[in-house]
Design a protein around this motif. Structure first.
Motif, PDB file in Angstrom:
ATOM      1  N   ALA A  90       5.758  -8.248  -1.086  1.00 15.60           N
ATOM      2  CA  ALA A  90       4.733  -8.456  -2.113  1.00 15.60           C
ATOM      3  C   ALA A  90       4.119  -7.129  -2.539  1.00 15.60           C
ATOM      4  CB  ALA A  90       3.660  -9.416  -1.597  1.00 15.60           C
ATOM      5  N   VAL A  91       3.823  -6.262  -1.585  1.00 17.17           N
ATOM      6  CA  VAL A  91       3.228  -4.958  -1.907  1.00 17.17           C
ATOM      7  C   VAL A  91       4.213  -4.108  -2.719  1.00 17.17           C
ATOM      8  CG1 VAL A  91       2.417  -2.763  -0.908  1.00 17.17           C
ATOM      9  CG2 VAL A  91       1.571  -4.938  -0.002  1.00 17.17           C
ATOM     10  N   VAL A  92       5.451  -4.062  -2.291  1.00 20.46           N
ATOM     11  CA  VAL A  92       6.447  -3.254  -3.011  1.00 20.46           C
ATOM     12  C   VAL A  92       6.655  -3.793  -4.428  1.00 20.46           C
ATOM     13  CG1 VAL A  92       8.895  -2.603  -3.052  1.00 20.46           C
ATOM     14  CG2 VAL A  92       7.586  -2.421  -0.928  1.00 20.46           C
ATOM     15  N   ILE A  93       6.784  -5.104  -4.564  1.00 19.87           N
ATOM     16  CA  ILE A  93       6.986  -5.696  -5.893  1.00 19.87           C
ATOM     17  C   ILE A  93       5.775  -5.439  -6.785  1.00 19.87           C
ATOM     18  CG2 ILE A  93       7.187  -7.901  -7.122  1.00 19.87           C
ATOM     19  CD1 ILE A  93       9.018  -8.794  -4.745  1.00 19.87           C
ATOM     20  N   ALA A  94       4.577  -5.593  -6.230  1.00 18.51           N
ATOM     21  CA  ALA A  94       3.368  -5.339  -7.025  1.00 18.51           C
ATOM     22  C   ALA A  94       3.338  -3.893  -7.515  1.00 18.51           C
ATOM     23  CB  ALA A  94       2.118  -5.662  -6.199  1.00 18.51           C
ATOM     24  N   THR A 140      -0.456   4.963  -1.215  1.00 15.52           N
ATOM     25  CA  THR A 140      -1.611   4.150  -1.601  1.00 15.52           C
ATOM     26  C   THR A 140      -2.217   3.445  -0.395  1.00 15.52           C
ATOM     27  OG1 THR A 140      -0.333   2.146  -1.998  1.00 15.52           O
ATOM     28  CG2 THR A 140      -0.512   3.716  -3.841  1.00 15.52           C
ATOM     29  N   LEU A 141      -3.436   2.962  -0.567  1.00 20.10           N
ATOM     30  CA  LEU A 141      -4.079   2.172   0.482  1.00 20.10           C
ATOM     31  C   LEU A 141      -3.224   0.949   0.812  1.00 20.10           C
ATOM     32  CD1 LEU A 141      -6.410   1.535   2.397  1.00 20.10           C
ATOM     33  CD2 LEU A 141      -7.571   0.433   0.476  1.00 20.10           C
ATOM     34  N   ALA A 142      -2.631   0.342  -0.193  1.00 11.85           N
ATOM     35  CA  ALA A 142      -1.768  -0.822   0.044  1.00 11.85           C
ATOM     36  C   ALA A 142      -0.595  -0.458   0.952  1.00 11.85           C
ATOM     37  CB  ALA A 142      -1.272  -1.391  -1.279  1.00 11.85           C
ATOM     38  N   TYR A 143      -0.024   0.732   0.765  1.00 11.73           N
ATOM     39  CA  TYR A 143       1.062   1.167   1.648  1.00 11.73           C
ATOM     40  C   TYR A 143       0.551   1.433   3.068  1.00 11.73           C
ATOM     41  CZ  TYR A 143       4.413   1.681  -2.196  1.00 11.73           C
ATOM     42  OH  TYR A 143       5.264   1.460  -3.245  1.00 11.73           O
ATOM     43  N   TRP A 144      -0.647   1.991   3.196  1.00 14.15           N
ATOM     44  CA  TRP A 144      -1.229   2.171   4.524  1.00 14.15           C
ATOM     45  C   TRP A 144      -1.430   0.804   5.193  1.00 14.15           C
ATOM     46  CZ3 TRP A 144      -0.925   6.364   7.182  1.00 14.15           C
ATOM     47  CH2 TRP A 144      -0.934   7.613   6.537  1.00 14.15           C
ATOM     48  N   CYS A 145      -1.797  -0.183   4.404  1.00 15.08           N
ATOM     49  CA  CYS A 145      -1.976  -1.540   4.941  1.00 15.08           C
ATOM     50  C   CYS A 145      -0.659  -2.101   5.450  1.00 15.08           C
ATOM     51  CB  CYS A 145      -2.591  -2.453   3.880  1.00 15.08           C
ATOM     52  SG  CYS A 145      -4.324  -2.081   3.545  1.00 15.08           S
TER      53      CYS A 145
END
Length: 137
Positions: free
Chosen positions: A77-81, A7-12
């Motif tokens: 935070a990203v992983v939990i979300a 995901t984009l969040a993982y790229w971030c």
């Protein structure tokens, strides 16, 4: 076999993990061509060399340390979300905004804009909290 998408969040997360290296590069910028005896970067004693820097180089090194400090909360935070099933578009936007704020933070740190930098840091913390609870139902 289906592989989960990155995901984009993982790229971030990846980008945020690289920001401390960017800060270190800023701190060392232009010092590789001089010998250490003339103030050039000393790769034999890099931490001592960085500790002896002043001005924007010292601030870039401090931004590096702060970037490392901000990283665990952001990753968590990203992983939990994701685990909580956060709405992906919202999570991606929040994570991208966090990275943008971190970039602004680094620029403000190097430019010696302490008050504005603190405001941006606080906004980044708020975004991290928002990311953490993005999947809360």
């Amino acid at each position: 076999m289906l592989l989960p998408s990155f995901t984009l969040a993982y790229w971030c997360v990846l980008i945020a993990a690289l920001l401390p290296i960017v800060c270190a590069g800023i701190a060392k910028w232009g010092t590789f061509t001089k010998p250490p005896q003339q103030g050039g970067f000393d790769n034999k004693h890099p931490r001592a060399w960085l500790a002896g820097q002043t001005g924007w180089r010292a601030r870039a090194n401090a931004a590096q340390a702060n970037s490392f400090e901000a990283l665990p909360f952001f990753i968590g935070a990203v992983v939990i979300a994701h685990q909580l099933g956060a709405y992906q578009a919202r999570l991606d936007v929040l994570a991208a905004l966090f990275v943008v704020l971190r970039l602004v933070y680094i620029l403000l740190y190097v430019a010696n804009q302490a008050s504005l930098r603190s405001v941006v840091w606080l906004l980044g913390l708020g975004l991290n909290i928002g990311i953490l609870f993005a999947g809360y139902r």
